[in-house]
Scaffold this motif. Structure first.
Motif, mmCIF file in Angstrom:
data_model
loop_
_atom_site.group_PDB
_atom_site.id
_atom_site.type_symbol
_atom_site.label_atom_id
_atom_site.label_comp_id
_atom_site.label_asym_id
_atom_site.label_seq_id
_atom_site.Cartn_x
_atom_site.Cartn_y
_atom_site.Cartn_z
ATOM 1 N N CYS A 69 36.748 33.352 39.923
ATOM 2 C CA CYS A 69 37.466 34.469 40.526
ATOM 3 C C CYS A 69 37.546 35.638 39.544
ATOM 4 C CB CYS A 69 38.831 34.005 41.014
ATOM 5 S SG CYS A 69 39.610 35.170 42.147
ATOM 6 N N LEU A 70 38.737 36.002 39.110
ATOM 7 C CA LEU A 70 38.894 37.084 38.151
ATOM 8 C C LEU A 70 38.109 36.789 36.879
ATOM 9 C CD1 LEU A 70 40.190 39.682 37.134
ATOM 10 C CD2 LEU A 70 42.194 38.337 36.480
ATOM 11 N N GLY A 71 38.047 35.512 36.500
ATOM 12 C CA GLY A 71 37.283 35.132 35.314
ATOM 13 C C GLY A 71 35.818 35.508 35.437
ATOM 14 N N MET A 72 35.230 35.346 36.621
ATOM 15 C CA MET A 72 33.835 35.738 36.839
ATOM 16 C C MET A 72 33.701 37.244 36.710
ATOM 17 S SD MET A 72 30.764 34.890 37.438
ATOM 18 C CE MET A 72 29.478 36.094 37.482
ATOM 19 N N GLN A 73 34.636 37.975 37.295
ATOM 20 C CA GLN A 73 34.567 39.429 37.208
ATOM 21 C C GLN A 73 34.652 39.899 35.763
ATOM 22 O OE1 GLN A 73 36.874 41.800 39.856
ATOM 23 N NE2 GLN A 73 36.716 40.347 41.527
ATOM 24 N N MET A 74 35.482 39.234 34.978
ATOM 25 C CA MET A 74 35.648 39.632 33.580
ATOM 26 C C MET A 74 34.385 39.391 32.768
ATOM 27 S SD MET A 74 39.542 38.255 33.057
ATOM 28 C CE MET A 74 39.468 38.332 31.285
ATOM 29 N N LEU A 75 33.553 38.414 33.151
ATOM 30 C CA LEU A 75 32.334 38.123 32.403
ATOM 31 C C LEU A 75 31.297 39.235 32.524
ATOM 32 C CD1 LEU A 75 31.823 34.330 33.180
ATOM 33 C CD2 LEU A 75 32.630 35.353 31.048
ATOM 34 N N LEU A 76 31.310 39.950 33.645
ATOM 35 C CA LEU A 76 30.338 41.015 33.842
ATOM 36 C C LEU A 76 30.766 42.297 33.126
ATOM 37 C CD1 LEU A 76 29.942 39.357 36.928
ATOM 38 C CD2 LEU A 76 27.956 40.788 36.481
ATOM 39 N N GLY A 77 29.862 43.276 33.108
ATOM 40 C CA GLY A 77 30.115 44.522 32.396
ATOM 41 C C GLY A 77 31.102 45.439 33.079
ATOM 42 N N SER A 78 31.143 45.401 34.413
ATOM 43 C CA SER A 78 32.061 46.287 35.131
ATOM 44 C C SER A 78 32.357 45.721 36.508
ATOM 45 C CB SER A 78 31.460 47.692 35.265
ATOM 46 O OG SER A 78 30.277 47.655 36.033
ATOM 47 N N SER A 79 33.388 46.292 37.132
ATOM 48 C CA SER A 79 33.780 45.863 38.470
ATOM 49 C C SER A 79 34.176 47.065 39.300
ATOM 50 C CB SER A 79 34.964 44.892 38.406
ATOM 51 O OG SER A 79 35.377 44.543 39.716
ATOM 52 N N GLY A 88 39.230 53.920 39.749
ATOM 53 C CA GLY A 88 37.981 54.039 39.012
ATOM 54 C C GLY A 88 37.400 52.689 38.647
ATOM 55 N N GLU A 89 36.213 52.737 38.015
ATOM 56 C CA GLU A 89 35.529 51.507 37.613
ATOM 57 C C GLU A 89 36.238 50.878 36.415
ATOM 58 O OE1 GLU A 89 31.006 50.834 37.832
ATOM 59 O OE2 GLU A 89 31.410 51.412 35.763
ATOM 60 N N VAL A 90 36.256 49.545 36.382
ATOM 61 C CA VAL A 90 36.906 48.807 35.311
ATOM 62 C C VAL A 90 35.834 48.155 34.439
ATOM 63 C CG1 VAL A 90 38.385 46.829 34.791
ATOM 64 C CG2 VAL A 90 38.934 48.334 36.700
ATOM 65 N N GLU A 91 36.011 48.209 33.121
ATOM 66 C CA GLU A 91 35.085 47.555 32.203
ATOM 67 C C GLU A 91 35.428 46.082 32.066
ATOM 68 O OE1 GLU A 91 34.174 49.290 28.394
ATOM 69 O OE2 GLU A 91 34.628 51.290 29.175
ATOM 70 N N GLY A 92 34.381 45.252 32.010
ATOM 71 C CA GLY A 92 34.553 43.826 31.771
ATOM 72 C C GLY A 92 34.162 43.489 30.342
ATOM 73 N N LEU A 93 34.005 42.204 30.067
ATOM 74 C CA LEU A 93 33.647 41.732 28.732
ATOM 75 C C LEU A 93 32.159 41.902 28.428
ATOM 76 C CD1 LEU A 93 35.771 38.463 28.760
ATOM 77 C CD2 LEU A 93 36.284 40.594 27.548
ATOM 78 N N ASN A 94 31.343 42.105 29.462
ATOM 79 C CA ASN A 94 29.903 42.334 29.342
ATOM 80 C C ASN A 94 29.152 41.152 28.719
ATOM 81 O OD1 ASN A 94 27.816 44.060 30.112
ATOM 82 N ND2 ASN A 94 27.579 44.827 28.035
ATOM 83 N N PHE A 95 29.660 39.922 28.907
ATOM 84 C CA PHE A 95 28.893 38.749 28.508
ATOM 85 C C PHE A 95 27.641 38.654 29.381
ATOM 86 C CE2 PHE A 95 32.886 36.352 26.952
ATOM 87 C CZ PHE A 95 32.749 36.890 25.688
#
Length: 158
Positions: A69-79, A88-95
């Motif tokens: 869920c949110l954990g998957m979204q956080m792994l990507l670069g943005s959401s 606006g767009e949110v930055e993720g961890l970009n793994f």
């Protein structure tokens, strides 16, 4: 008759970042015969066989990370999620370089239901489950920049 205890399949760290359903994730991992440690201490991550970021993977130094869920979204670069709330767009961890994309307006959101899994590449997480079904409840999907980041997919028009 006494049953012989089965050896733990893997030692997994569940990241406690103050959100997410830690209990459900832990119970699921324990049912899969994993030893589970819940922690917010990054020092404990290095010794784990895998890391779960609750809250649906990727690899960091060859160590599996499973985001839910949110954990998957956080792994990507943005959401795009905050963008739809006018923030606006949110930055993720970009793994995993890529974006969490909201389903088009012609799709029922959230998407809820059983969908057939299509295995894209071999990985222990999906061994033997090609053609099986998984239950989804989501309004966004991961769109990684590199298709090699995809282990399994399902079709909801995208």
């Amino acid at each position: 008759m006494n049953a012989t205890p089965q050896a733990t399949a893997a030692e997994v760290v569940v990241v406690d970042y103050g959100l997410g359903n830690l209990r459900s994730v832990t119970r699921g991992l324990e049912r899969a015969n994993a030893g589970v440690t819940i922690t917010d201490d990054p020092a404990s991550f290095a010794d784990a066989d895998g890391i779960v970021l609750p809250g649906v993977g990727a690899a960091d130094r060859g160590q599996p990370i499973f985001g839910i869920c949110l954990g998957m979204q956080m792994l990507l670069g943005s959401s795009e999620e905050a963008e739809h709330a006018g923030e606006g767009e949110v930055e993720g961890l970009n793994f995993i370089p890529g974006t969490n994309v909201r389903f088009d307006v012609d799709k029922k959101v959230p998407h809820m239901g059983w969908n057939e899994l299509d295995i894209q590449r071999e990985h222990p997480l999906v061994e033997g489950i090609d053609g099986q079904y998984a239950y989804f409840v989501h309004s966004y999907y991961a769109a990684p920049d590199d298709d090699n980041a995809i282990v399994a997919s399902t079709d909801y028009g995208v």
